[in-house]
Design a protein around this motif. Structure first.
Motif, PDB file in Angstrom:
ATOM      1  N   ILE A 185       0.860  -1.185   0.000  1.00 47.11           N
ATOM      2  CA  ILE A 185       0.000   0.000   0.000  1.00 47.11           C
ATOM      3  C   ILE A 185       0.893   1.230   0.000  1.00 47.11           C
ATOM      4  CG2 ILE A 185      -1.714   1.295   1.312  1.00 47.11           C
ATOM      5  CD1 ILE A 185      -2.676  -1.496   2.335  1.00 47.11           C
ATOM      6  N   VAL A 186       0.808   2.014  -1.062  1.00 52.37           N
ATOM      7  CA  VAL A 186       1.680   3.192  -1.126  1.00 52.37           C
ATOM      8  C   VAL A 186       0.983   4.448  -0.628  1.00 52.37           C
ATOM      9  CG1 VAL A 186       3.221   2.327  -2.919  1.00 52.37           C
ATOM     10  CG2 VAL A 186       1.109   3.505  -3.567  1.00 52.37           C
ATOM     11  N   GLN A 187      -0.320   4.472  -0.697  1.00 55.29           N
ATOM     12  CA  GLN A 187      -1.018   5.680  -0.248  1.00 55.29           C
ATOM     13  C   GLN A 187      -2.420   5.332   0.260  1.00 55.29           C
ATOM     14  OE1 GLN A 187       0.210   9.004  -0.228  1.00 55.29           O
ATOM     15  NE2 GLN A 187      -1.663   9.335   0.945  1.00 55.29           N
ATOM     16  N   HIS A 188      -2.747   5.807   1.458  1.00 59.73           N
ATOM     17  CA  HIS A 188      -4.121   5.699   1.950  1.00 59.73           C
ATOM     18  C   HIS A 188      -4.848   6.973   1.559  1.00 59.73           C
ATOM     19  CE1 HIS A 188      -3.420   2.282   4.844  1.00 59.73           C
ATOM     20  NE2 HIS A 188      -2.187   2.617   4.500  1.00 59.73           N
ATOM     21  N   LEU A 189      -6.075   6.832   1.043  1.00 62.41           N
ATOM     22  CA  LEU A 189      -6.766   8.035   0.540  1.00 62.41           C
ATOM     23  C   LEU A 189      -7.934   8.482   1.411  1.00 62.41           C
ATOM     24  CD1 LEU A 189      -6.642   7.098  -3.209  1.00 62.41           C
ATOM     25  CD2 LEU A 189      -5.391   8.950  -2.137  1.00 62.41           C
ATOM     26  N   GLY A 190      -8.569   7.550   2.089  1.00 64.06           N
ATOM     27  CA  GLY A 190      -9.671   7.963   2.971  1.00 64.06           C
ATOM     28  C   GLY A 190     -10.883   7.065   2.837  1.00 64.06           C
TER      29      GLY A 190
ATOM     30  N   THR B  26     -11.719   1.655   3.169  1.00 63.62           N
ATOM     31  CA  THR B  26     -10.713   2.689   2.987  1.00 63.62           C
ATOM     32  C   THR B  26     -10.109   2.557   1.592  1.00 63.62           C
ATOM     33  OG1 THR B  26     -10.225   2.644   5.333  1.00 63.62           O
ATOM     34  CG2 THR B  26      -8.581   3.667   3.913  1.00 63.62           C
TER      35      THR B  26
END
Lengths: 105, 154, 257
Positions: A14-19, A99
């Protein structure tokens, strides 16, 4: 769009959590099927028309959630949860939320 | 004449429900959008584990709930829809509003505690029947999660 | 740098709610459900109209056989005798099927009214007797009620009402809101059949009267008085069990010529 109901997606990073993203829908079956279900209630057994209804709703809820995730530029949704509630007689609401994340190999 | 009277009452209620319901909904959406912008800094996630940079924070549970009621117009449209089957569009906006409002109230509580993020968000929706057996009275939406509050060094 | 967001994302608004206008949705549903209910009521009514005459009259009669006319009060004795006399006169010419029997009853009520019910029982109120002075006028009213019995209207109306109520109850269940919209419209449609029955009864009644009397003057007396007192109902015709009095009077007068 990858959907997972745990915090990770195996073999992916996972490189980026967005919301938070969510999708929901309220659906009903037509009165004829409601009547048949009423008869079925006497004898027991699976109410296939309602099984179908909930399945359709769940698919739609997931597709709406995926649309929201796609709008944020995500390519996966992790930790997906479902919530079902009876809203009115013969109608049900399905909510799917999770998420949105960006994953890489 | 009796039928005529019944029909008159029905149409009046329908009209009132439509006009006031639409107005209330538009107003509610306006405040929801405004407050969502104001609370954007309090990140809401439904992951179970805190992000690494917030690991040292204190945690406490926060929740927000709201009960929204339907208007007569929505109930009638939904009643007709349940005969034909399909998507009940009239209830969708109601649930959408309820859920966003519940998150906002939860965020508000988190903000008052000085939190930076809320993790492990969960929803709970239940029906509160106004008139028994008359379809949907109103719905309650509850949103709860764990707020992460920075520890002030002594 | 953390790979977590520093603020919540701004999501598009139109994914979880549909953007179609609620009024358009409502109108489409209303027309759709209206058509279905209309067809349903229509087919049930036709079914009742064609099937209920197959029920033997003797069954109908058995149900209400024990219904006896209570003794008529002293002041009305004379009026009751007049009623019986005119009734006998009309009954002779009514050409009923052999198994049908008629019973006339006097009702102690001031409201001018007459009606026929199951088993060939016909009720005439004191109010109507004192309002309609001529024998031909009274005969026309009685002939109208006899015509209802002759055409098996009471059982048709009853079976139609029961069937519609039953089907509506099954379909609507406890769907309260749809109930409050659909039931009145179903009832309104069913009333149309009632009005057709009234016209049919009027026609037959005129034929009976023509056989019973030589002069037909004053046969429309009751209808004329009713029209004078209540006026034409005009547009609210849709909501009445009986057709518009003015239109009815025109039809009756034409038939009497």
């Amino acid at each position: 769009m990858l959907i997972s109901n745990i915090e990770i997606i195996p073999n992916k990073k996972i490189v980026q959590h967005l919301g938070l993203v969510q999708g929901s829908t309220v659906r009903a079956k037509h009165a004829g099927k409601d009547i048949m279900a009423g008869f079925k209630n006497i004898f027991g057994g699976e109410l296939s028309s309602y099984t179908e209804l909930l399945q359709e709703s769940r698919e739609e809820a997931i597709s709406r959630m995926s649309q929201q995730a796609a709008a944020l530029g995500a390519n996966a949704v992790i930790n997906v949860r479902f919530s079902t509630s009876a809203i009115a007689a013969g109608a049900s609401e399905i909510l799917a939320y999770g998420t949105a994340v960006v994953i890489e190999d | 004449m009796d039928v005529l009277f019944q029909l008159g009452v029905f149409i009046t209620l329908l009209f009132l429900g439509y006009v006031f319901g639409r107005r209330a909904e538009a107003r509610h959406y306006k405040t929801i959008r405004m407050r969502e912008r104001a609370f954007r800094k309090i990140v809401v996630l439904n992951e179970r584990f805190p992000p690494p940079h917030l690991c040292q924070h204190q945690s406490t549970m926060v929740c927000g709930n709201v009960v929204v009621s339907v208007d007569y117009f929505k109930v009638v449209v939904a009643g007709l829809r349940s005969l034909v089957g399909g998507r009940m569009t009239s209830y969708e906006s109601l649930l959408d509003r309820g859920r966003r409002e519940a998150i906002l109230r939860m965020q508000n509580e988190a903000k008052n505690l000085g939190a930076e993020a809320v993790i492990n968000l969960k929803f709970e929706t239940s029906q509160i029947s106004g008139q028994a057996g008359q379809g949907l009275g109103s719905i309650e939406v509850l949103a709860y999660g764990t707020a992460l509050i920075p520890v002030i060094p002594e | 740098m953390s790979n977590y967001p520093s603020e919540n994302p701004q999501l598009p608004e139109d994914i979880n709610i549909s953007t179609s206008h609620p009024l358009k949705d409502f109108l489409v549903l209303l027309v759709g459900v209206g058509c279905i209910v209309g067809l349903l009521v229509l087919s049930i009514s036709l079914l009742a109209t064609y099937l209920s005459p197959l029920v033997p009259f003797s069954w109908e009669h058995q149900v209400l056989e024990s219904w006896q006319q209570p003794a008529v009060d002293e002041p009305y004795q004379q009026e009751f005798e007049r009623l019986l006399r005119v009734f006998k006169l009309v009954e002779k010419q009514s050409e009923l099927e052999t198994d049908m029997t008629l019973h006339i009853h006097h009702m102690d009520s001031e409201i001018p009214n007459a009606f026929a019910t199951l088993g060939g029982h016909i009720f005439v109120t004191q109010g109507l007797l004192s309002q309609v002075q001529s024998d031909t006028g009274l005969a026309m009213v009685i002939a109208h009620e006899i015509a209802h019995v002759k055409h098996r209207h009471p059982i048709q109306a009853l079976s139609r009402g029961v069937l519609i109520q039953l089907v509506m109850a099954v379909i609507l269940g406890d769907n309260g809101m749809a109930n409050s919209l659909i039931s009145p419209s179903g009832t309104m449609l069913a009333l149309k059949f009632n009005r057709d029955m009234e016209y049919q009864a009027d026609e037959t009644a005129v034929a009976i009267i023509k056989r019973s009397f030589e002069t037909l003057d004053g046969a429309d007396e009751f209808f004329r008085i009713a029209l004078e007192e209540h006026g034409s109902s005009g547009w609210s015709d849709v909501f009445q069990t009986h057709p518009d009095m003015a239109a009815r009077l025109v039809r009756i007068r034409q038939a009497l010529k």
